[in-house]
Design a protein around this motif. Structure first.
Motif, PDB file in Angstrom:
ATOM      1  N   ALA A 158       0.725  -0.687   0.132  1.00  0.00           N
ATOM      2  CA  ALA A 158      -0.268  -0.018   0.125  1.00  0.00           C
ATOM      3  C   ALA A 158       0.963   1.352  -0.093  1.00  0.00           C
ATOM      4  O   ALA A 158       0.734   2.530  -0.692  1.00  0.00           O
ATOM      5  CB  ALA A 158      -1.133  -0.013   1.235  1.00  0.00           C
ATOM      6  N   VAL A 159       1.921   0.973   0.468  1.00  0.00           N
ATOM      7  CA  VAL A 159       2.967   2.065   0.202  1.00  0.00           C
ATOM      8  C   VAL A 159       3.202   2.502  -0.211  1.00  0.00           C
ATOM      9  O   VAL A 159       3.560   3.817  -0.442  1.00  0.00           O
ATOM     10  CB  VAL A 159       3.463   2.444   2.186  1.00  0.00           C
ATOM     11  CG1 VAL A 159       4.733   3.161   1.927  1.00  0.00           C
ATOM     12  CG2 VAL A 159       3.182   2.690   3.434  1.00  0.00           C
ATOM     13  N   SER A 160       4.133   1.278  -1.329  1.00  0.00           N
ATOM     14  CA  SER A 160       5.388   1.886  -2.516  1.00  0.00           C
ATOM     15  C   SER A 160       4.269   2.031  -3.263  1.00  0.00           C
ATOM     16  O   SER A 160       4.232   2.712  -4.285  1.00  0.00           O
ATOM     17  CB  SER A 160       5.233   0.513  -2.816  1.00  0.00           C
ATOM     18  OG  SER A 160       6.339   0.716  -3.770  1.00  0.00           O
ATOM     19  N   TYR A 161       2.959   1.787  -3.820  1.00  0.00           N
ATOM     20  CA  TYR A 161       1.810   2.261  -4.572  1.00  0.00           C
ATOM     21  C   TYR A 161       0.964   3.405  -3.624  1.00  0.00           C
ATOM     22  O   TYR A 161       1.914   4.359  -4.873  1.00  0.00           O
ATOM     23  CB  TYR A 161       0.538   0.821  -4.245  1.00  0.00           C
ATOM     24  CG  TYR A 161      -0.121   0.694  -5.558  1.00  0.00           C
ATOM     25  CD1 TYR A 161       0.410   0.734  -7.164  1.00  0.00           C
ATOM     26  CD2 TYR A 161      -1.389   0.276  -6.106  1.00  0.00           C
ATOM     27  CE1 TYR A 161       0.244   1.480  -8.603  1.00  0.00           C
ATOM     28  CE2 TYR A 161      -1.901  -0.386  -7.052  1.00  0.00           C
ATOM     29  CZ  TYR A 161      -1.387   0.458  -8.414  1.00  0.00           C
ATOM     30  OH  TYR A 161      -1.810  -0.012  -8.920  1.00  0.00           O
ATOM     31  N   TYR A 162       1.133   3.971  -3.240  1.00  0.00           N
ATOM     32  CA  TYR A 162       0.448   5.292  -2.927  1.00  0.00           C
ATOM     33  C   TYR A 162       1.680   5.875  -3.498  1.00  0.00           C
ATOM     34  O   TYR A 162       1.265   7.110  -4.409  1.00  0.00           O
ATOM     35  CB  TYR A 162       1.222   5.383  -1.227  1.00  0.00           C
ATOM     36  CG  TYR A 162       0.781   6.579  -0.275  1.00  0.00           C
ATOM     37  CD1 TYR A 162      -0.191   7.703  -1.254  1.00  0.00           C
ATOM     38  CD2 TYR A 162       1.559   7.831   0.731  1.00  0.00           C
ATOM     39  CE1 TYR A 162      -0.513   9.030  -1.253  1.00  0.00           C
ATOM     40  CE2 TYR A 162       1.735   8.651  -0.007  1.00  0.00           C
ATOM     41  CZ  TYR A 162       0.402   9.510  -0.065  1.00  0.00           C
ATOM     42  OH  TYR A 162       0.602  11.396   0.343  1.00  0.00           O
ATOM     43  N   HIS A 163       2.812   6.008  -3.292  1.00  0.00           N
ATOM     44  CA  HIS A 163       4.388   6.374  -3.087  1.00  0.00           C
ATOM     45  C   HIS A 163       4.441   6.720  -4.670  1.00  0.00           C
ATOM     46  O   HIS A 163       4.485   8.037  -6.034  1.00  0.00           O
ATOM     47  CB  HIS A 163       5.484   6.149  -3.145  1.00  0.00           C
ATOM     48  CG  HIS A 163       6.073   7.271  -1.548  1.00  0.00           C
ATOM     49  ND1 HIS A 163       5.824   7.895  -1.159  1.00  0.00           N
ATOM     50  CD2 HIS A 163       5.835   5.861  -0.121  1.00  0.00           C
ATOM     51  CE1 HIS A 163       5.901   8.730   0.451  1.00  0.00           C
ATOM     52  NE2 HIS A 163       6.401   7.528   0.599  1.00  0.00           N
ATOM     53  N   PHE A 164       4.337   5.807  -5.417  1.00  0.00           N
ATOM     54  CA  PHE A 164       4.279   5.333  -6.085  1.00  0.00           C
ATOM     55  C   PHE A 164       3.399   6.197  -7.672  1.00  0.00           C
ATOM     56  O   PHE A 164       3.040   7.125  -8.749  1.00  0.00           O
ATOM     57  CB  PHE A 164       3.735   4.330  -7.247  1.00  0.00           C
ATOM     58  CG  PHE A 164       4.362   3.250  -8.553  1.00  0.00           C
ATOM     59  CD1 PHE A 164       5.326   3.389  -9.464  1.00  0.00           C
ATOM     60  CD2 PHE A 164       3.359   3.620  -9.463  1.00  0.00           C
ATOM     61  CE1 PHE A 164       5.697   3.208 -11.019  1.00  0.00           C
ATOM     62  CE2 PHE A 164       2.693   2.927 -11.286  1.00  0.00           C
ATOM     63  CZ  PHE A 164       4.189   2.987 -11.301  1.00  0.00           C
ATOM     64  N   TYR A 165       1.369   6.226  -6.502  1.00  0.00           N
ATOM     65  CA  TYR A 165       0.367   6.873  -7.994  1.00  0.00           C
ATOM     66  C   TYR A 165       1.111   8.300  -7.440  1.00  0.00           C
ATOM     67  O   TYR A 165       0.586   9.184  -8.673  1.00  0.00           O
ATOM     68  CB  TYR A 165      -0.452   6.539  -6.943  1.00  0.00           C
ATOM     69  CG  TYR A 165      -1.520   5.400  -8.039  1.00  0.00           C
ATOM     70  CD1 TYR A 165      -2.541   6.535  -7.947  1.00  0.00           C
ATOM     71  CD2 TYR A 165      -2.225   4.491  -7.584  1.00  0.00           C
ATOM     72  CE1 TYR A 165      -3.898   5.937  -8.685  1.00  0.00           C
ATOM     73  CE2 TYR A 165      -3.143   3.726  -8.543  1.00  0.00           C
ATOM     74  CZ  TYR A 165      -3.740   5.125  -9.028  1.00  0.00           C
ATOM     75  OH  TYR A 165      -4.982   3.967  -9.037  1.00  0.00           O
ATOM     76  N   ASN A 166       1.822   8.696  -6.610  1.00  0.00           N
ATOM     77  CA  ASN A 166       2.142  10.740  -6.154  1.00  0.00           C
ATOM     78  C   ASN A 166       2.830  10.802  -7.695  1.00  0.00           C
ATOM     79  O   ASN A 166       3.232  12.324  -7.735  1.00  0.00           O
ATOM     80  CB  ASN A 166       1.626  10.603  -5.077  1.00  0.00           C
ATOM     81  CG  ASN A 166       0.115  10.815  -4.549  1.00  0.00           C
ATOM     82  OD1 ASN A 166      -0.807  10.469  -4.881  1.00  0.00           O
ATOM     83  ND2 ASN A 166      -0.236  11.209  -3.419  1.00  0.00           N
ATOM     84  N   LYS A 167       3.891   9.497  -8.004  1.00  0.00           N
ATOM     85  CA  LYS A 167       4.698  10.332  -8.930  1.00  0.00           C
ATOM     86  C   LYS A 167       4.712  10.168 -10.280  1.00  0.00           C
ATOM     87  O   LYS A 167       5.378  10.483 -10.923  1.00  0.00           O
ATOM     88  CB  LYS A 167       6.350   9.365  -8.431  1.00  0.00           C
ATOM     89  CG  LYS A 167       6.861   9.568  -6.526  1.00  0.00           C
ATOM     90  CD  LYS A 167       7.877   9.214  -6.225  1.00  0.00           C
ATOM     91  CE  LYS A 167       9.097   9.685  -7.216  1.00  0.00           C
ATOM     92  NZ  LYS A 167       9.960   8.659  -6.205  1.00  0.00           N
ATOM     93  N   MET A 168       3.613   9.100 -10.696  1.00  0.00           N
ATOM     94  CA  MET A 168       3.189   9.187 -11.680  1.00  0.00           C
ATOM     95  C   MET A 168       2.687   9.271 -12.578  1.00  0.00           C
ATOM     96  O   MET A 168       1.143   9.657 -12.338  1.00  0.00           O
ATOM     97  CB  MET A 168       2.879   7.159 -11.821  1.00  0.00           C
ATOM     98  CG  MET A 168       3.027   6.721 -12.915  1.00  0.00           C
ATOM     99  SD  MET A 168       3.693   6.225 -14.200  1.00  0.00           S
ATOM    100  CE  MET A 168       3.957   4.713 -15.152  1.00  0.00           C
ATOM    101  N   PRO A 169       2.621  10.263 -13.534  1.00  0.00           N
ATOM    102  CA  PRO A 169       1.907  11.240 -14.516  1.00  0.00           C
ATOM    103  C   PRO A 169       1.161  10.640 -15.007  1.00  0.00           C
ATOM    104  O   PRO A 169      -0.114  11.462 -15.493  1.00  0.00           O
ATOM    105  CB  PRO A 169       3.008  12.154 -15.235  1.00  0.00           C
ATOM    106  CG  PRO A 169       4.529  11.585 -14.748  1.00  0.00           C
ATOM    107  CD  PRO A 169       4.284  10.742 -13.967  1.00  0.00           C
ATOM    108  N   LEU A 170       0.890   8.975 -15.151  1.00  0.00           N
ATOM    109  CA  LEU A 170      -0.864   8.758 -15.932  1.00  0.00           C
ATOM    110  C   LEU A 170      -1.473   7.953 -15.142  1.00  0.00           C
ATOM    111  O   LEU A 170      -2.643   8.343 -15.485  1.00  0.00           O
ATOM    112  CB  LEU A 170       0.361   6.937 -16.797  1.00  0.00           C
ATOM    113  CG  LEU A 170       1.888   7.642 -17.217  1.00  0.00           C
ATOM    114  CD1 LEU A 170       2.592   5.603 -17.940  1.00  0.00           C
ATOM    115  CD2 LEU A 170       1.225   8.305 -18.583  1.00  0.00           C
ATOM    116  N   LEU A 171      -1.628   8.660 -14.285  1.00  0.00           N
ATOM    117  CA  LEU A 171      -2.381   7.938 -13.155  1.00  0.00           C
ATOM    118  C   LEU A 171      -3.290   9.300 -12.000  1.00  0.00           C
ATOM    119  O   LEU A 171      -1.924  10.374 -11.594  1.00  0.00           O
ATOM    120  CB  LEU A 171      -1.648   6.978 -11.750  1.00  0.00           C
ATOM    121  CG  LEU A 171      -1.006   5.752 -12.289  1.00  0.00           C
ATOM    122  CD1 LEU A 171      -0.481   5.140 -11.441  1.00  0.00           C
ATOM    123  CD2 LEU A 171      -1.907   5.164 -13.281  1.00  0.00           C
TER     124      LEU A 171
END
Length: 315
Positions: A158-171
């Motif tokens: 969950a934590v890893s996906y949270y950071h990924f979501y907020n850094k990923m311009p596609l999401l």
């Protein structure tokens, strides 16, 4: 760097640039009730996937996003290559074939015609996906292809996906961790519910052609984990091979080369690569909610024991 990797960098960099100017409402599409990134896939692609024909010697890796599939993907490729002992000419032929076919880095990415092009790939094909079993083509389970399933404890995922979501311009990004946590618990993220995904794979855990391995197990002893994977796929490697691959695919080694291997996406993809970072964000109430959910969905299962939930997820 392989030609396919070069093309993957070009494709992802182009998608990242496109995502930076895309309205959040246009970033995702829904297929059978689950969200996916619109710049990387389409309903037509996922429909076309149903007819994909697996081969008995395909090397398949499946895992929910941010469970470590990029890390294990690299390990698998190194293990397969070491076992095959390709000559320089054979390696060049494989690279040229990958480049010409314009394939994507995940099974569910790309255009609907990709699956026809994949038929022209030489064996053994390495196929990576984030899809759960019910969205995979029937041939995955009807053939003798072997599937390696990677799981990771839900709190770190969950934590890893949270950071990924907020850094990923596609999401579309989230305004706060609390907002994101509610979406994670309700499965309102791309690729759907972590729990639905994991529960479904757990039901296949006794299938002779499916092996489950945990991110935590690989972190504890990468060489031992790779030996289990090699035995599952029938790869034959030396002790020196395992040691060399472990050094080459350590998190730090891959992070240092991320710009070379993944382009701009490397900065988004590689963060900490550790177990236990969930403690930085979870509140007491969220921690207890996750414990209840995990027990309700996976308590007492083979997968829960493998994940060592009590060791890695208890406050």
């Amino acid at each position: 760097m392989s030609r396919n990797r070069e093309r993957a960098i070009e494709t992802v960099d182009k998608a990242l640039a496109q995502g930076e100017t895309m309205p959040p409402a246009d970033m995702l599409f829904s297929y059978r009730g689950v969200l996916y990134p619109a710049t990387l896939s389409s309903p037509e692609t996922l429909e076309a996937l149903k007819s994909f024909e697996a081969r008995s010697d395909d090397v398949i890796l499946a895992g929910y996003p941010k469970t470590g599939t990029n890390w294990l993907d690299q390990m698998l490729r190194e293990l397969e290559s070491a076992d095959a002992r390709y000559t320089e000419e054979e390696m060049k032929e494989r690279m040229d074939a990958e480049k010409k076919l314009e394939l994507s880095v995940r099974l569910e990415f790309g255009d609907p015609g990709m699956y026809e092009r994949m038929k022209r790939l030489p064996s053994r094909r390495i196929i990576v996906t984030h899809l759960p079993p019910h969205l995979l083509p029937p041939s995955f389970f009807q053939s003798k292809a072997k599937i390696l399933v990677l799981v990771r404890n839900p709190k770190d995922t969950a934590v890893s996906y949270y950071h990924f979501y907020n850094k990923m311009p596609l999401l579309p990004s989230f305004s706060s961790w609390d907002e994101y946590f509610a979406a994670f618990m309700n499965g309102k993220l791309t690729w759907g519910s972590y729990f639905d995904h994991t529960v479904e794979w757990n039901k296949h855990s006794d299938h002779e052609n499916i092996m489950l391995i945990s991110y935590e197990e690989l972190q504890e002893d990468q060489v031992l984990g790779m030996k289990k994977i090699a035995a599952f796929f029938g790869f034959s490697l030396s002790e020196e091979d395992f040691s060399r691959i472990a050094k080459k695919t350590s998190f730090q080694a891959m992070k240092e080369k991320s710009h070379e291997t993944h382009g701009k996406f490397g900065d988004i993809l590689f963060r900490k690569g550790v177990v236990g970072s969930w403690r930085e964000l979870f509140s007491k109430a969220q921690n207890e909610e996750m414990d209840r959910k995990f027990e309700e969905c996976l308590g007492g299962t083979k997968l829960a024991a493998m994940m060592k939930y009590d060791v890695y997820c208890k406050a």
